[in-house]
Design an enzyme around this catalytic site. Structure first.
Site, PDB file in Angstrom:
ATOM      1  N   HIS A   6       0.814  -1.006  -0.036  1.00  0.00           N
ATOM      2  CA  HIS A   6       0.063  -0.070  -0.048  1.00  0.00           C
ATOM      3  C   HIS A   6       0.774   1.267   0.091  1.00  0.00           C
ATOM      4  O   HIS A   6       1.563   1.551   0.870  1.00  0.00           O
ATOM      5  CB  HIS A   6      -0.992  -0.027   1.295  1.00  0.00           C
ATOM      6  CG  HIS A   6      -1.645   0.971   1.144  1.00  0.00           C
ATOM      7  ND1 HIS A   6      -1.904   1.897   2.639  1.00  0.00           N
ATOM      8  CD2 HIS A   6      -2.773   1.479   0.490  1.00  0.00           C
ATOM      9  CE1 HIS A   6      -2.774   2.692   2.589  1.00  0.00           C
ATOM     10  NE2 HIS A   6      -3.564   2.619   0.999  1.00  0.00           N
ATOM     11  N   ARG A   7       0.813   2.013  -1.074  1.00  0.00           N
ATOM     12  CA  ARG A   7       1.454   3.217  -1.204  1.00  0.00           C
ATOM     13  C   ARG A   7       3.055   2.774  -1.176  1.00  0.00           C
ATOM     14  O   ARG A   7       4.036   3.495  -0.714  1.00  0.00           O
ATOM     15  CB  ARG A   7       1.212   4.280  -0.138  1.00  0.00           C
ATOM     16  CG  ARG A   7      -0.147   4.957   0.101  1.00  0.00           C
ATOM     17  CD  ARG A   7      -0.187   5.695   1.085  1.00  0.00           C
ATOM     18  NE  ARG A   7      -1.762   5.771   1.509  1.00  0.00           N
ATOM     19  CZ  ARG A   7      -2.083   6.524   2.602  1.00  0.00           C
ATOM     20  NH1 ARG A   7      -1.313   7.072   3.455  1.00  0.00           N
ATOM     21  NH2 ARG A   7      -3.430   6.207   2.630  1.00  0.00           N
ATOM     22  N   GLU A  33       0.202  -0.752  -4.667  1.00  0.00           N
ATOM     23  CA  GLU A  33      -0.812   0.103  -4.897  1.00  0.00           C
ATOM     24  C   GLU A  33      -0.273   1.898  -4.786  1.00  0.00           C
ATOM     25  O   GLU A  33       0.573   1.788  -4.184  1.00  0.00           O
ATOM     26  CB  GLU A  33      -1.990   0.151  -3.559  1.00  0.00           C
ATOM     27  CG  GLU A  33      -3.093   1.019  -4.004  1.00  0.00           C
ATOM     28  CD  GLU A  33      -3.239   2.266  -2.969  1.00  0.00           C
ATOM     29  OE1 GLU A  33      -4.014   2.898  -3.132  1.00  0.00           O
ATOM     30  OE2 GLU A  33      -1.992   2.380  -2.336  1.00  0.00           O
ATOM     31  N   ASP A  35      -1.138   6.241  -5.585  1.00  0.00           N
ATOM     32  CA  ASP A  35      -2.106   7.357  -5.688  1.00  0.00           C
ATOM     33  C   ASP A  35      -1.692   8.426  -6.663  1.00  0.00           C
ATOM     34  O   ASP A  35      -0.592   8.758  -6.696  1.00  0.00           O
ATOM     35  CB  ASP A  35      -2.458   7.927  -4.321  1.00  0.00           C
ATOM     36  CG  ASP A  35      -2.875   6.852  -3.216  1.00  0.00           C
ATOM     37  OD1 ASP A  35      -3.697   6.257  -3.403  1.00  0.00           O
ATOM     38  OD2 ASP A  35      -1.937   7.027  -2.389  1.00  0.00           O
ATOM     39  N   HIS A  48      -0.535  10.614  -1.838  1.00  0.00           N
ATOM     40  CA  HIS A  48      -2.001  10.427  -1.545  1.00  0.00           C
ATOM     41  C   HIS A  48      -2.684  11.434  -1.302  1.00  0.00           C
ATOM     42  O   HIS A  48      -3.947  11.515  -1.640  1.00  0.00           O
ATOM     43  CB  HIS A  48      -1.943   9.528   0.092  1.00  0.00           C
ATOM     44  CG  HIS A  48      -3.141   9.302   0.496  1.00  0.00           C
ATOM     45  ND1 HIS A  48      -3.764   9.938   1.287  1.00  0.00           N
ATOM     46  CD2 HIS A  48      -4.114   8.199   0.322  1.00  0.00           C
ATOM     47  CE1 HIS A  48      -5.025   9.699   1.674  1.00  0.00           C
ATOM     48  NE2 HIS A  48      -5.202   8.455   0.926  1.00  0.00           N
ATOM     49  N   GLU A 108      -4.345   3.994  -8.365  1.00  0.00           N
ATOM     50  CA  GLU A 108      -5.813   4.841  -7.658  1.00  0.00           C
ATOM     51  C   GLU A 108      -5.908   6.170  -8.162  1.00  0.00           C
ATOM     52  O   GLU A 108      -5.080   6.856  -7.990  1.00  0.00           O
ATOM     53  CB  GLU A 108      -5.819   4.670  -6.186  1.00  0.00           C
ATOM     54  CG  GLU A 108      -7.309   5.218  -5.534  1.00  0.00           C
ATOM     55  CD  GLU A 108      -6.957   5.608  -4.187  1.00  0.00           C
ATOM     56  OE1 GLU A 108      -6.558   5.012  -3.419  1.00  0.00           O
ATOM     57  OE2 GLU A 108      -8.098   6.527  -3.870  1.00  0.00           O
ATOM     58  N   LYS A 110      -7.296   9.524  -8.008  1.00  0.00           N
ATOM     59  CA  LYS A 110      -7.648  10.559  -6.889  1.00  0.00           C
ATOM     60  C   LYS A 110      -8.537  11.790  -7.340  1.00  0.00           C
ATOM     61  O   LYS A 110      -8.094  12.844  -6.871  1.00  0.00           O
ATOM     62  CB  LYS A 110      -6.061  10.995  -6.057  1.00  0.00           C
ATOM     63  CG  LYS A 110      -5.677  10.056  -5.125  1.00  0.00           C
ATOM     64  CD  LYS A 110      -6.542   9.867  -3.967  1.00  0.00           C
ATOM     65  CE  LYS A 110      -5.748   8.771  -2.739  1.00  0.00           C
ATOM     66  NZ  LYS A 110      -6.948   8.135  -1.882  1.00  0.00           N
ATOM     67  N   ASP A 228       0.643  -1.763   4.794  1.00  0.00           N
ATOM     68  CA  ASP A 228       1.928  -0.854   4.619  1.00  0.00           C
ATOM     69  C   ASP A 228       2.999  -1.789   5.132  1.00  0.00           C
ATOM     70  O   ASP A 228       4.241  -1.301   4.676  1.00  0.00           O
ATOM     71  CB  ASP A 228       1.589   0.269   5.737  1.00  0.00           C
ATOM     72  CG  ASP A 228       0.268   1.102   5.626  1.00  0.00           C
ATOM     73  OD1 ASP A 228      -0.024   1.032   4.589  1.00  0.00           O
ATOM     74  OD2 ASP A 228      -0.251   1.514   6.527  1.00  0.00           O
TER      75      ASP A 228
HETATM   76  O1  G3P Z   1      -6.717   1.539  -2.622  1.00  0.00           O
HETATM   77  C1  G3P Z   1      -6.894   1.220  -1.358  1.00  0.00           C
HETATM   78  C2  G3P Z   1      -6.457   2.475  -0.293  1.00  0.00           C
HETATM   79  O2  G3P Z   1      -5.404   3.046  -0.552  1.00  0.00           O
HETATM   80  C3  G3P Z   1      -7.582   3.400  -0.416  1.00  0.00           C
HETATM   81  O3  G3P Z   1      -7.465   4.327   0.750  1.00  0.00           O
HETATM   82  O4  G3P Z   1      -6.921   6.490   1.492  1.00  0.00           O
HETATM   83  O5  G3P Z   1      -5.151   4.830   1.385  1.00  0.00           O
HETATM   84  O6  G3P Z   1      -5.859   5.757  -0.443  1.00  0.00           O
HETATM   85  P1  G3P Z   1      -6.367   5.444   0.800  1.00  0.00           P
HETATM   86 CA    CA Z   2      -4.644   4.781  -2.135  1.00  0.00          CA
END
Ligand code: G3P
Ligand code: CA
Length: 247
Positions: A6-7, A33, A35, A48, A108, A110, A228
């Site tokens: 994640h990120r 993943e 953003d 993000h 993702e 945004k 994470d």
């Molecule tokens: O894509 C999953 C997650 O990243 C969504 O929430 O706020 O971390 O971008 P956020």
């Molecule tokens: Ca995200």
């Protein structure tokens, strides 16, 4: 169950930086993943928040800054002195890291705060220029862009992201035309998540950072988790599968 960083490997490295993505790229996990936002002069950058205040030494909205300006700020130091020097990456740079790896890339979009008109076209064009369309899974909390990407990239998986706990995820997904549903950990622990999985949807969960929650998600048979701490969860998954401890 699939593990997405994640990120990037954002628990141990500054989120959404090349450093975090390079660490994720070393791991034998399913995907990563990130953003996407867009600068004033149209450059696709990875961050993000719509503002850079939390993760850099600068201030302000990305959409109000040129790429040259935003690139002058430090995106590492907030996470630790030794990360000083990290810059905000472009989508191009991140795709380059994964060009020769096996990882799926969850982009993702945004656009749920600012619309960034035409963002999906810019992102699709960039991914196509890297010849990586088959490696990309799109997602967004903005379900208008989900509908548009489903039309513009018909062979790609396009997931709807949810913050809230919905009673009938399956029906909602059908209405907008996707069976890929990315839900929060809180929502994943509710009955509605099980129903959506039983109805045949591909449910993935953010953000799963403990081994207990990983096990819980595996029990309810979600397709994937965003974490994470991808190395920690990978080691846990490996140990369970082979009934051994990893070094
Ligand atoms: O894509 C999953 C997650 O990243 C969504 O929430 O706020 O971390 O971008 P956020
Ligand atoms: Ca995200």
């Amino acid at each position: 169950m699939k593990i997405f960083a994640h990120r990037g490997a954002s628990g141990d490295y500054p989120e959404n930086t090349l450093l975090a993505f390079k660490e994720a790229a070393k791991l034998p996990i399913y995907g990563v993943e990130l953003d996407v936002q867009r600068t004033k002069d149209g450059v696709l950058v990875i961050n993000h928040d719509e503002k850079i205040d939390r993760t850099s030494n600068g201030k302000g909205y990305i959409r109000d800054m040129t790429f040259e300006e935003i690139r002058s700020y430090d995106f590492g130091k907030w996470k630790g002195q030794h990360f000083t020097g990290e810059k905000i990456p472009t989508l191009d740079e991140v795709l380059d890291i994964f060009r020769t790896t096996h990882h799926m890339i969850n982009i993702e979009l945004k656009t749920d705060v600012f619309e960034y008109p035409g963002l999906e076209d810019d992102v699709i064009e960039t991914v196509k220029s890297h010849e990586m369309m088959e490696r990309v899974l799109f997602s967004s909390f903005d379900h208008e862009i989900v509908e548009r990407v489903l039309q513009k990239a018909p062979t790609n998986e396009v997931a709807a992201l949810f913050m809230k706990i919905l009673v009938n995820l399956d029906a909602y997904g059908q209405m907008i035309g996707t069976t890929a549903l990315h839900i929060s950990l809180v929502a994943a622990k509710r009955e509605s998540a099980k129903k959506a999985i039983n109805a045949g949807n591909t449910v993935r969960v953010y953000t799963v950072n403990t081994t207990n929650d990983y096990d819980l998600m595996e029990e309810i048979e979600v397709d994937g988790v965003f974490t994470d701490y991808p190395e920690k969860l990978y080691r846990h998954a490996y140990s369970k599968k082979y009934d051994c401890k990893m070094n």
